[in-house]
Design a protein around this motif. Structure first.
Motif, short mmCIF file in Angstrom:
data_model
loop_
_atom_site.label_atom_id
_atom_site.label_comp_id
_atom_site.label_asym_id
_atom_site.label_seq_id
_atom_site.Cartn_x
_atom_site.Cartn_y
_atom_site.Cartn_z
N GLN A 58 -6.02 -136.93 25.37
CA GLN A 58 -6.35 -136.46 24.02
C GLN A 58 -5.21 -135.62 23.48
O GLN A 58 -4.55 -134.89 24.23
CB GLN A 58 -7.64 -135.64 24.02
CG GLN A 58 -8.84 -136.48 24.31
CD GLN A 58 -10.08 -135.96 23.59
OE1 GLN A 58 -10.01 -135.15 22.70
NE2 GLN A 58 -11.22 -136.47 24.00
N ARG A 62 -7.77 -136.53 19.25
CA ARG A 62 -7.74 -138.00 19.22
C ARG A 62 -7.40 -138.53 20.61
O ARG A 62 -6.54 -137.99 21.30
CB ARG A 62 -6.72 -138.49 18.20
CG ARG A 62 -7.11 -138.18 16.77
CD ARG A 62 -6.17 -138.86 15.80
NE ARG A 62 -4.78 -138.65 16.17
CZ ARG A 62 -3.92 -137.96 15.45
NH1 ARG A 62 -4.29 -137.38 14.33
NH2 ARG A 62 -2.67 -137.84 15.83
N TYR A 64 -5.99 -141.38 23.30
CA TYR A 64 -4.97 -142.42 23.41
C TYR A 64 -4.76 -142.80 24.86
O TYR A 64 -5.12 -142.06 25.77
CB TYR A 64 -3.64 -141.99 22.76
CG TYR A 64 -2.88 -140.93 23.51
CD1 TYR A 64 -1.88 -141.27 24.42
CD2 TYR A 64 -3.14 -139.58 23.30
CE1 TYR A 64 -1.18 -140.29 25.10
CE2 TYR A 64 -2.44 -138.60 23.97
CZ TYR A 64 -1.45 -138.96 24.87
OH TYR A 64 -0.75 -137.99 25.56
N TRP A 77 -3.75 -145.63 20.33
CA TRP A 77 -4.56 -144.52 19.81
C TRP A 77 -5.90 -145.05 19.32
O TRP A 77 -5.97 -146.15 18.77
CB TRP A 77 -3.84 -143.85 18.64
CG TRP A 77 -2.60 -143.11 19.05
CD1 TRP A 77 -1.35 -143.63 19.21
CD2 TRP A 77 -2.50 -141.73 19.37
NE1 TRP A 77 -0.48 -142.65 19.60
CE2 TRP A 77 -1.16 -141.46 19.70
CE3 TRP A 77 -3.43 -140.69 19.40
CZ2 TRP A 77 -0.72 -140.21 20.06
CZ3 TRP A 77 -2.98 -139.43 19.75
CH2 TRP A 77 -1.64 -139.19 20.08
N TYR A 79 -9.23 -144.27 16.86
CA TYR A 79 -9.64 -143.48 15.69
C TYR A 79 -11.10 -143.76 15.35
O TYR A 79 -11.64 -144.80 15.71
CB TYR A 79 -8.76 -143.83 14.48
CG TYR A 79 -7.36 -143.30 14.62
CD1 TYR A 79 -7.02 -142.05 14.12
CD2 TYR A 79 -6.37 -144.05 15.24
CE1 TYR A 79 -5.74 -141.56 14.25
CE2 TYR A 79 -5.08 -143.57 15.36
CZ TYR A 79 -4.77 -142.32 14.87
OH TYR A 79 -3.49 -141.83 14.99
N CYS A 86 -14.86 -146.79 19.30
CA CYS A 86 -13.92 -146.34 18.27
C CYS A 86 -13.73 -147.50 17.29
O CYS A 86 -13.54 -148.64 17.70
CB CYS A 86 -12.60 -145.95 18.91
SG CYS A 86 -12.78 -144.59 20.10
#
Length: 179
Positions: A58, A62, A64, A77, A79, A86
């Motif tokens: 993180q 966010r 990844y 990543w 979102y 996600c």
């Protein structure tokens, strides 16, 4: 002037549409119709196709995943994440070299689709950097929906690396279909 009667006629037809109530917002997806991917499932799939995948991390809230596809390092990543899924992803990679110029990055953006890049000017002893990114909105659930976009990313990233002066070992292969 014939334009005035035309405008008046159009406003008569448009008036009933403007008077209609705004529809209620769509309900949030239920688990049966959820959209997106689970980072853990994506990580497992990337490993199954031969990528070296680090632990989910993180940054600024966010999530990844760091990835090496056998030629290049990049990050995936996640979102608009809920508890499990996600809704969209971004592929991203950073290249650092004195060979990178703003002109090369601008040429790439003008001549290529999908991956877009931006240039970060050198500061002090730090060489110039180019950041390549590919944003993807997900439209269904499951990892299978990122098969083609991951292949596009890998192939375009290889071309981008070459355009920035980095030699890569082999052309990117298409990923194995997700289950």
């Amino acid at each position: 002037m014939r334009l005035i009667p035309l405008v008046a006629a159009l406003s008569v037809f448009a008036a009933p549409a403007l008077a209609q109530e705004t529809p209620a917002p769509a309900e949030a997806p239920t688990p049966a119709t959820a959209i997106g991917v689970a980072p853990a499932a994506v990580s497992d799939w990337l490993k199954s196709i031969g990528a070296i995948v680090g632990e989910t991390q993180q940054n600024a809230g966010r999530r990844y995943i760091p990835v090496n596809d056998g030629r290049l390092d990049w990050m995936l990543w996640f979102y608009t994440c809920g508890a499990e899924l996600c809704d969209d992803v971004q592929y991203s990679s950073i290249f650092t070299s004195a060979q990178i110029t703003q002109e090369k990055v601008n040429d790439w953006n003008r001549d290529n689709r999908f991956i877009k890049a931006f240039y970060i000017a050198p500061a002090g002893d730090v060489p110039a950097r180019a950041v390549a990114q590919y944003d993807v909105l997900l439209t269904t659930s499951g990892v299978a929906q990122i098969n083609d976009v991951t292949a596009t990313w890998a192939n375009q990233l290889d071309k981008f690396a070459n355009a920035m002066g980095f030699a890569t070992s082999a052309p990117a292969a298409a990923p194995a279909p997700a289950q």
